[in-house]
Design an enzyme around this catalytic site. Sequence first.
Site, PDB file in Angstrom:
ATOM      1  N   VAL A  16     -42.513 -25.063   0.721  1.00  0.00           N
ATOM      2  CA  VAL A  16     -42.852 -23.641   0.700  1.00  0.00           C
ATOM      3  C   VAL A  16     -42.757 -23.125   2.121  1.00  0.00           C
ATOM      4  O   VAL A  16     -42.810 -23.894   3.079  1.00  0.00           O
ATOM      5  CB  VAL A  16     -44.276 -23.364   0.141  1.00  0.00           C
ATOM      6  CG1 VAL A  16     -44.358 -23.699  -1.334  1.00  0.00           C
ATOM      7  CG2 VAL A  16     -45.331 -24.101   0.928  1.00  0.00           C
ATOM      8  N   SER A  17     -42.590 -21.820   2.257  1.00  0.00           N
ATOM      9  CA  SER A  17     -42.559 -21.216   3.588  1.00  0.00           C
ATOM     10  C   SER A  17     -43.464 -20.006   3.607  1.00  0.00           C
ATOM     11  O   SER A  17     -43.995 -19.599   2.581  1.00  0.00           O
ATOM     12  CB  SER A  17     -41.127 -20.815   3.971  1.00  0.00           C
ATOM     13  OG  SER A  17     -40.723 -19.672   3.250  1.00  0.00           O
ATOM     14  N   SER A  18     -43.622 -19.416   4.771  1.00  0.00           N
ATOM     15  CA  SER A  18     -44.517 -18.275   4.930  1.00  0.00           C
ATOM     16  C   SER A  18     -44.061 -17.063   4.129  1.00  0.00           C
ATOM     17  O   SER A  18     -44.861 -16.193   3.824  1.00  0.00           O
ATOM     18  CB  SER A  18     -44.635 -17.907   6.411  1.00  0.00           C
ATOM     19  OG  SER A  18     -43.348 -17.644   6.936  1.00  0.00           O
ATOM     20  N   ILE A  19     -42.771 -17.009   3.769  1.00  0.00           N
ATOM     21  CA  ILE A  19     -42.301 -15.836   3.020  1.00  0.00           C
ATOM     22  C   ILE A  19     -42.449 -16.023   1.517  1.00  0.00           C
ATOM     23  O   ILE A  19     -42.198 -15.123   0.740  1.00  0.00           O
ATOM     24  CB  ILE A  19     -40.825 -15.488   3.353  1.00  0.00           C
ATOM     25  CG1 ILE A  19     -39.904 -16.654   3.015  1.00  0.00           C
ATOM     26  CG2 ILE A  19     -40.680 -15.075   4.779  1.00  0.00           C
ATOM     27  CD1 ILE A  19     -38.445 -16.270   3.017  1.00  0.00           C
ATOM     28  N   ASP A  20     -42.851 -17.222   1.070  1.00  0.00           N
ATOM     29  CA  ASP A  20     -43.060 -17.462  -0.355  1.00  0.00           C
ATOM     30  C   ASP A  20     -44.392 -16.862  -0.758  1.00  0.00           C
ATOM     31  O   ASP A  20     -45.436 -17.300  -0.308  1.00  0.00           O
ATOM     32  CB  ASP A  20     -43.067 -18.966  -0.666  1.00  0.00           C
ATOM     33  CG  ASP A  20     -41.704 -19.593  -0.448  1.00  0.00           C
ATOM     34  OD1 ASP A  20     -40.702 -18.900  -0.668  1.00  0.00           O
ATOM     35  OD2 ASP A  20     -41.657 -20.766  -0.073  1.00  0.00           O
TER      36      ASP A  20
END
Length: 194
Positions: A16-20
Site C-alpha cells: 500500500v502507499s500513502s495515496i491508497d
Amino acid sequence: LDIDTTLIMKVGYARVSSIDGSQETGLETQIEILKRHGCERIFSESQSGTSTDKRPQLKECLEFMREGDEFVFTMVDRVCRNSYDLQVIVKDLTDRGITLTATEQPISTKDATSRCFLDMLGVFASLETNLRRERQLLGIARAKQKGVYKGGKQVIDVEKIKVLKSEGLGATAIAKAVGCHRDSVYRLLKQEAK
C-alpha cells in the site's frame, strides 16, 4: 534438470502507499487474498509505487524466489506503476523459471494471452502515473498563479554556503560539503547577491 515439485512455493507480495485511500487496497485485505491463493510466504510493505528502487520488501521477495516458484500479487499496480519496471521484473523472473500471477486481474506469465494482457496493464499503470504527475504540476501552477504555493522547505544551509564561498571554495566543493547539487549552490549565491 528436473525441478522438485515439493519445493515449489507460491510467494506473495502486498503493498500500500500513502495515496491508497480505500480499504480494498489495504495490506490486510491483500494478505488475506494471497493466503487464499495458497501463498506460503508473503512479503509486504507501505511504500510509494512509482519506483521499485526504494522497496526493500519487493527486492527481498524477488531475490527469495527460486526456479519453479510462482510470484503472486493482487494487482499489477501493487508491484509497479510503470511499464519499464514491469518488463524488467517479468523478464528477470521468466529467465529464472518463475511464473507471475495476479489474483484480481486475469493475468499471468503462464500463457501468451495473459502475458500480452500483463504488458497492456503495465502501459496503463504508466499512463495513470503520468496523468497524476500532470495533474499535480497543473495544481502547483494554479497555486503559484494565486500566490499560495510555498514549495518545499529549503533544506540547504545558505549560511554555510556563504561561509564556504568566503573561504574561497568553488561551487563544486561547496556542493559536496553541504550535500546538494552544484546548480543549487549557483542559484542560492545568485539569490543572495541580489
